[in-house]
Design a protein around this motif. Structure first.
Motif, mmCIF file in Angstrom:
data_model
loop_
_atom_site.group_PDB
_atom_site.id
_atom_site.type_symbol
_atom_site.label_atom_id
_atom_site.label_comp_id
_atom_site.label_asym_id
_atom_site.label_seq_id
_atom_site.Cartn_x
_atom_site.Cartn_y
_atom_site.Cartn_z
ATOM 1 N N ILE A 100 -2.382 -7.951 -9.494
ATOM 2 C CA ILE A 100 -2.913 -6.909 -8.612
ATOM 3 C C ILE A 100 -2.031 -5.682 -8.758
ATOM 4 O O ILE A 100 -0.817 -5.777 -8.889
ATOM 5 C CB ILE A 100 -2.947 -7.361 -7.129
ATOM 6 N N TYR A 114 -9.618 -1.533 -0.409
ATOM 7 C CA TYR A 114 -8.975 -2.562 0.408
ATOM 8 C C TYR A 114 -9.013 -2.240 1.899
ATOM 9 O O TYR A 114 -8.795 -3.119 2.725
ATOM 10 C CB TYR A 114 -7.529 -2.778 -0.055
ATOM 11 N N SER A 155 0.850 -1.184 0.000
ATOM 12 C CA SER A 155 0.000 0.000 0.000
ATOM 13 C C SER A 155 0.889 1.239 0.000
ATOM 14 O O SER A 155 2.098 1.167 0.254
ATOM 15 C CB SER A 155 -0.918 -0.001 1.222
ATOM 16 N N SER A 203 -7.520 -5.712 -9.582
ATOM 17 C CA SER A 203 -7.130 -7.120 -9.685
ATOM 18 C C SER A 203 -7.674 -7.685 -10.987
ATOM 19 O O SER A 203 -8.756 -7.314 -11.442
ATOM 20 C CB SER A 203 -7.666 -7.927 -8.492
ATOM 21 N N LEU A 237 -2.029 -1.224 -7.466
ATOM 22 C CA LEU A 237 -2.697 -0.077 -6.854
ATOM 23 C C LEU A 237 -3.268 0.828 -7.939
ATOM 24 O O LEU A 237 -2.704 0.942 -9.032
ATOM 25 C CB LEU A 237 -1.714 0.721 -5.999
ATOM 26 N N LEU A 271 -7.537 -0.726 -5.166
ATOM 27 C CA LEU A 271 -6.691 -1.776 -5.730
ATOM 28 C C LEU A 271 -7.392 -2.405 -6.927
ATOM 29 O O LEU A 271 -8.587 -2.707 -6.869
ATOM 30 C CB LEU A 271 -6.414 -2.840 -4.666
#
Length: 830
Positions: free
Chosen positions: A63, A87, A25, A75, A65, A73
């Motif tokens: 995945i 998230y 993160s 994916s 950011l 996020l």
């Protein structure tokens, strides 16, 4: 009631955490990992799993950011969708349906409304890098069908794609080729190294690539352990590269630091190398990381690094190259010789772990509990060295004993064999070595099993071997004048015409032992060890053997190598039925009569669930895996399911897990445990898991058994305590945020008074407070008589219901009045 159409094969706990690079993160507090069909959010400090992002219907492949919002996020998955998550709260924000399989995902800050993905549209082995435009829409599900081609003929692995210099270009490597695509010019430059045909450059293959964040520099890793730094690649003829070389084997991954001042590399040496200023002289090492480094990640803040390892482990590393946290998944770096077992005490999945170890893995929390060192020797990582292997293991006596077998065989005539028996120690909460037996058999041990019958008087273990014998081991008193001790010794040796013993198992009640000798099954009495009967099915060697359970305990099942499943009736000593089925896995459910059999075909693996009493299967599912399934096990459920259909009732009390050849752990599921919990039940579940503290009792969350015991002990007490969860003072103290609460001195008197007995709970015949002292004196003489009368009334009113208020004696009422007059105001001054 559970919807039957939701049942599907899913990748569950124990999935690969090292399948893709982990992502940090923006504030480095969390790390995101791909785990099968889910994305897991871990805390970088506590190593705990904070959220499980579930919503994809197939393997998650990437995945990233959100460059425009670091609290979100992206994916991607093989199900053809890209999902956007919050998230922090674990909430799915939006789903973009692309429509084709996505093998990797990339994001660039300059491309605001699009992401990049690897797809294969034409042939299975030809992959393309495309740009996917994400349309802006208020709806939760949006179609994203607009794809723009970027690069062709690229590698499927995302380690072979890198975006550089703030998204000005993208570099891709495959085999001996490096391709660089410039977005503004829309041109591609290609560079080629010498092929493997030239022996001097036999291992020039590209393995990975990384780009400098702010400069025009590309770092590439190679099969020979070299790292090449490419510059001036705008021109096909004027390009240059320099070499860095420390790794003796292939470079698995590369990553630049956030500022670009250092380059990180890792490989099979299990050492993280930091090349500062990209020079060979100035490098630092973090050694002994335990397994091959497969991925390297850098946090956006630049304060943390992360390495993903081949043993399904993630290590979080500080900027000064000190490991700070380890997230260990299910170890998958070794062959699974022991199969899948369930620890009767912890309900953990037990199988081969690190070399020479057994790993205990919690499927519920998806976390490794601990490793048990069986071989107890230092492991030497050498490909040419023949290692000692942990080949067999079994639990017995409800988890009190563990038997393990280890062997090493360099030549056919040089077999080293050792069997160890471990006893569970309640003080240390672990297994302690009790007995070590060198060469228990003259050849390899093929099977071992404990007698786990509830009425078993003496712990018994049976081993079967290729030497043609099976041996019965019992626990005996090994005490001497110095200490009291127990140990294992051989009690009986059996054989059948010198055939190899291949399988063994006890019946549910422990009265019979079945041992297979190649094509013949023998039944032995476990008390006298007499041979009772034999079953001969000339359909190949017996591969699997198990008794029926509960109402089907009179049946014995055997699967042969020639693809025949046989069921024998032990009462009639005859073949009950047989079926043509190439069984690779056969596991009985400990909580029911059901047996799961997995067969292998040319297409894939199929599941059959049946009862031995009926040849008709209860449930059939074709194509549960394209790979060969090697092991399976039933795990008892903590909370039973509620399937009503006969076809799905086999999933009610136990969950079936199976392991494929590539060590993917799969199971049959409806919804993940988190999906089944409502916000209210999540809070209740959290409260139930609180430790038993004074605040726990204040909240009043007593279990039903504790309530029953408490009611019994308080049956003759004076009053019933009020429910503390209804007291406003308790609610205010425990549920109000701390930063808005008044001072403790202000709340203290109100809190203590709230715990006192209220007037509503007093006896209906309570004497007023202004009663004379003389009247109280007179009442003392009649206390004994009143006590007797009260007891008689209680016995007469027992059948009238639970709502009758307990009558108090006058002496009890007098004590209560004195207790109520006590002044607690002094507590407020504390």
């Amino acid at each position: 009631m559970v919807e039957e159409e939701n049942i599907r094969v899913v990748r569950c706990g124990g999935s690969e955490l090292n399948f893709r690079r982990a992502v940090f993160s923006a504030d480095s507090k969390y790390i995101f990992c791909v785990s099968g069909d889910f994305v897991k959010v871990y805390s970088t400090v506590t190593e705990e799993c904070v959220h499980i992002l579930h919503g994809h219907r197939n393997l998650v492949t990437g995945i990233q950011l959100n460059p425009n919002n670091h609290l979100q996020l992206y994916s991607s998955s093989l199900d053809g969708t890209i999902k956007l998550w919050d998230y922090i709260d674990g909430i799915l924000i939006k789903t973009f349906t692309v429509g084709c399989k996505l093998h990797a995902l990339f994001t660039v800050a300059q491309a605001e409304d699009s992401v990049f993905a690897i797809v294969n549209k034409e042939k299975p082995d030809i992959f393309q890098l495309v740009s996917v435009k994400l349309p802006k829409s208020s709806s939760q599900e949006v179609e994203a069908k607009e794809l723009s081609f970027v690069l062709d003929y690229i590698n499927q692995s995302p380690k072979c794609i890198a975006f550089g210099n703030e998204g000005v270009y993208v570099a891709a490597v495959r085999e001996f080729y490096l391709s660089v695509y410039f977005f503004k010019k829309k041109t591609t430059s290609r560079f080629t190294l010498s092929s493997s045909r030239n022996k001097k450059h036999a291992k020039n293959n590209f393995t990975c690539v990384a780009c400098h964040p702010t400069e025009d520099c590309i770092a590439s890793g190679h099969m020979d352990g070299k790292i090449r730094l490419w510059r001036n690649f705008y021109d096909d003829k004027k390009y240059t590269y320099t070499c860095l070389h420390w790794h003796h084997d292939m470079v698995m991954d590369l990553a630049f630091s956030v500022t670009g001042t250092s380059l990180l590399s890792g490989g099979r040496e299990s050492v993280l190398v930091e090349w500062r200023d990209a020079t060979e002289k100035n490098k630092e090492f973090l050694p002994r990381l335990g397994a091959t480094i497969e991925h390297i990640s850098v946090s956006p803040a630049g304060d943390l690094f992360c390495t993903s390892h081949s043993d399904n482990k993630i290590i979080i590393i500080h900027r000064n190259l000190e490991a700070s946290a380890v997230i260990q998944g299910l170890v998958k770096d070794r062959s699974i010789f022991t199969g899948l077992m369930i620890d009767p005490r912890t309900k953990a999945l037990v199988l081969n772990g690190k070399p020479g170890h057994l790993q205990f893995y919690s499927l519920q929390s998806d976390k490794q509990l601990y490793n048990l060192d069986i071989i107890q020797q230092e492991y030497i990582n050498d490909y040419g060295l023949i290692q000692i292997e942990l080949t067999k293991a079994a639990f017995g006596c409800f988890g009190n004993w563990l038997a393990t077998v280890e062997q090493r065989q360099e030549k056919e005539t040089e077999l080293e064999l050792q069997m160890k028996l471990w006893m569970y120690n309640k003080k240390t909460q672990g297994f302690i070595l009790n007995t070590k037996i060198n060469m228990p058999h003259e050849d390899c041990i093929t099977a071992l099993c404990f007698c786990n019958a509830e009425k078993s008087e003496q712990p018994t273990l049976v081993t079967a071997s290729k030497d043609g014998y099976f041996k019965v081991w019992i626990l005996t008193d090994d005490s001497d004048i110095y200490k009291k001790a127990v140990g294992w010794t051989c009690d009986f040796v059996g054989s059948y015409h010198k055939y190899q013993a291949t399988n063994c198992c006890f019946s549910e009640d422990g009265s019979l032992l079945a041992v297979s000798f190649e094509e013949i099954v023998t039944i032995w009495d476990s008390i006298t060890w007499e041979l009772k009967c034999t079953f001969c099915q000339r359909a190949g060697k017996i591969r699997h053997l198990c008794f029926g359970r509960l109402t089907c305990s009179k049946y014995l099942l055997g699967a042969t190598e020639n693809g025949i499943l046989c069921c024998w009736n032990l009462l009639s000593c005859a073949l009950e039925w047989n079926a043509k089925l190439n069984v690779r896995v056969m596991e009985p459910d400990p909580n029911s009569e059901n047996i799961a059999a997995i067969s292998q075909s040319s297409v894939g693996s199929d599941l059959f669930v049946f009862k031995p009493s009926e040849p008709r299967p209860l449930y059939i599912q074709k194509g549960i895996s394209r790979e060969e399934v090697q092991w399976g096990v039933f795990v008892p459920r903590d909370v039973p399911e509620s399937f009503t259909s006969e076809a799905y009732q086999w999933l009610n009390r136990s969950q079936f897990y199976f392991l494929t050849k590539s060590q993917s752990l799969l199971t049959f599921s409806t919804k993940s445990p988190e999906e089944k919990l409502t916000p209210t039940s999540k809070q209740l579940l959290a409260e139930e898991s609180l430790p038993t503290t004074p605040f726990y009792f204040i909240l009043g969350k007593h279990r039903q058994l504790q309530d029953e015991k408490l009611n019994e002990t308080l049956e003759n007490e004076l009053v019933q305590l009020p429910l503390t969860e209804n007291i406003p003072a308790v609610s205010e103290l425990l549920h109000t945020p701390a930063h808005v609460l008044p001072s403790a001195a202000f709340l203290c008197s109100m809190f203590v008074n709230s715990l006192l007995l209220s007037k509503e709970t007093k006896s209906a015949k309570e004497i007023p407070e202004d009663v004379d002292m003389e009247e109280e004196k007179e009442s003392e003489d009649s206390d004994e008589e009143n006590d007797f009368i009260e007891k008689v009334q209680d016995t007469n009113n027992t059948g009238l219901g639970e709502d009758i208020i307990h009558q108090l004696s006058k002496s009890e009422e007098k004590e209560l009045r004195k207790f109520r007059k006590i002044d607690y105001s002094w507590i407020a001054a504390l």
